[in-house]
Design an enzyme around this catalytic site. Sequence first.
Site, PDB file in Angstrom:
ATOM      1  CG  HIS A 170      -2.219   0.769   0.966  1.00 26.63           C
ATOM      2  ND1 HIS A 170      -2.304   1.853   0.105  1.00 26.63           N
ATOM      3  CD2 HIS A 170      -3.463   0.600   1.457  1.00 26.63           C
ATOM      4  CE1 HIS A 170      -3.529   2.339   0.116  1.00 26.63           C
ATOM      5  NE2 HIS A 170      -4.263   1.593   0.908  1.00 26.63           N
ATOM      6  CB  SER A 177     -23.309  10.238  -2.077  1.00 25.70           C
ATOM      7  OG  SER A 177     -22.675   9.826  -0.874  1.00 25.70           O
ATOM      8  CB  THR A 178     -24.058   5.422  -4.002  1.00 28.76           C
ATOM      9  OG1 THR A 178     -24.982   5.766  -5.029  1.00 28.76           O
ATOM     10  CG2 THR A 178     -23.949   3.925  -3.898  1.00 28.76           C
ATOM     11  CG  ASP A 187     -13.479  -9.087 -21.024  1.00 33.14           C
ATOM     12  OD1 ASP A 187     -14.486  -8.996 -21.754  1.00 33.14           O
ATOM     13  OD2 ASP A 187     -12.645 -10.033 -21.092  1.00 33.14           O
TER      14      ASP A 187
END
Length: 461
Positions: A164, A283-284, A405
């Site tokens: 990190h 907000s979400t 993908d």
Amino acid sequence: MVSSLNIIEVARVTPSNSDSSESLTLPLTFFDLQWYKLHTVKRVIFYRLTHATRPFFDSVIVPKLKTSLSSSLSHYLPLAGKLVWEQVDPKPNIVYSPNDAVSFTVAESNADLSRLSGNTPFFSTELYPLVPELRVSEDSASAVSFQVTLFPNQGFCIGLNAHHAVLDGKTTTTFLKSWAHTCKEEHTSLPLDLTPVYDRTVIKSPTDLDREVLNVWHSLGKKFSGGKEPENPKSLKLLPSPEIDPDVVRYTFSLTREDIQNLRERLKRESSVSSSSKQLRLSTFVIVFSYAWTALIKARGGDLDRPVGYGFAVDCRSLMDPPVPSTYFGNCISACFKIPTKAETFVREQGFLAAARLVSDSVEALDESVAWKIPELLEAFATIPPGAQLLSVSGSTRFGVYRLDFGWGRPEKVVVVSIDQSDSISLAENRDGNGGVEVGFSLKKHEMDALIDLLHNGLNV
Ligand SMILES: CC(C)(COP(=O)(O)OP(=O)(O)OC[C@H]1O[C@@H](n2cnc3c(N)ncnc32)[C@H](O)[C@@H]1OP(=O)(O)O)[C@@H](O)C(=O)NCCC(=O)NCCSC(=O)CC(=O)O
């Protein structure tokens, strides 16, 4: 059945331009230094592919992943490098030298991919064989390591272990997108939105925050070693992580866009009849994080006088003045951290509203100064009152991880494994990309059973 993992190969993958590349040194900034002793971030990305036989895996999947990894590393050279702290340097640097490489493990598992990528609880320890070790010693640390594991005739997964201090979630997922793009499109060039920016002069601070953060680490080091000076003040060894209790299970809770809207409407209703007229930021993130936080407090039960708190990462790229490029390579996150009150506040009738109010206020208050608070945040995280129940969060609903993908379809499931190492949840946009959210939990089995009931029952209030 206890699953088993067979290691097929541990390879070194060098950047494709390794022969012509120059050495590169990136000094850590204060944004990086806050993380340099903390646990690494582990992810596993599962892909369903029923025609993934061992011969197909050996002859198609592994070679394509290796070649595309080598190519994408040529744009992300620091990931092939190492974290070092030379005696003459005031702080650690990321150093890449030609022919440096990342570790790339190839393995096969007889585990049930459907279970590990599904939505029913399973033991956390089942994920650990799918994540490679990251080599960290006193004087150097790898930036990232990878493992691809075949589940014959079911699919495969890509596990990664990231330091990190080298990269935050935005940089990690941008790199993964560049790798997937290169693998699927068989391109070696990258689009602008996947091309990293290494200019560290964009990171400025009004005071010597590098020194302030290192001073906090130094004093924490002394505190953790009983007041003694650390033997090697420039050691890169990480703080010890707690052993994962074999009773800990993982569970992914999915909220649809409608679920989130229903929770938003509920908060609007409850706040409209409450004493405070202050507008809520719905907000979400505020809704989902507050909902998860109150459910975890209720699921824990126990002493209602215990302190409870929350911490969440803040991407500072857009908050800095001038803004830092969204493709800046490294860490550019700070955090909000509060231990506002006791568990009792959130288990009562309007506990969800109380939580949302606090988280909303924290987000609304965000500006560039959240970056200058990193030294005090680091100190606060390390001095949590005994018995406190905290919630932190890994990942974000903004990373687009379900668009990774590599040419064999989009992920079945993306799991942040390392939330096991702290009272943490993980967040991601849901697989359908229609505004829903996935929340990853890691709890002891009995607490998880209570949590699952609370999460589902709370959606219909
Ligand atoms: C502080 C916040 C959590 C607050 O989020 P909020 O959603 O409340 O507020 P906001 O201003 O960011 O967003 C408001 C609305 O705009 C949308 N919005 C804003 N910026 C956006 C972006 N870049 N991409 C997609 N949507 C975005 C939000 O979805 C939201 O809409 P709507 O509400 O409709 O959705 C966020 O600003 C933030 O910094 N998120 C990223 C945190 C991060 O980087 N975490 C990873 C740390 S590293 C880590 O954890 C390790 C790892 O992952 O490897």
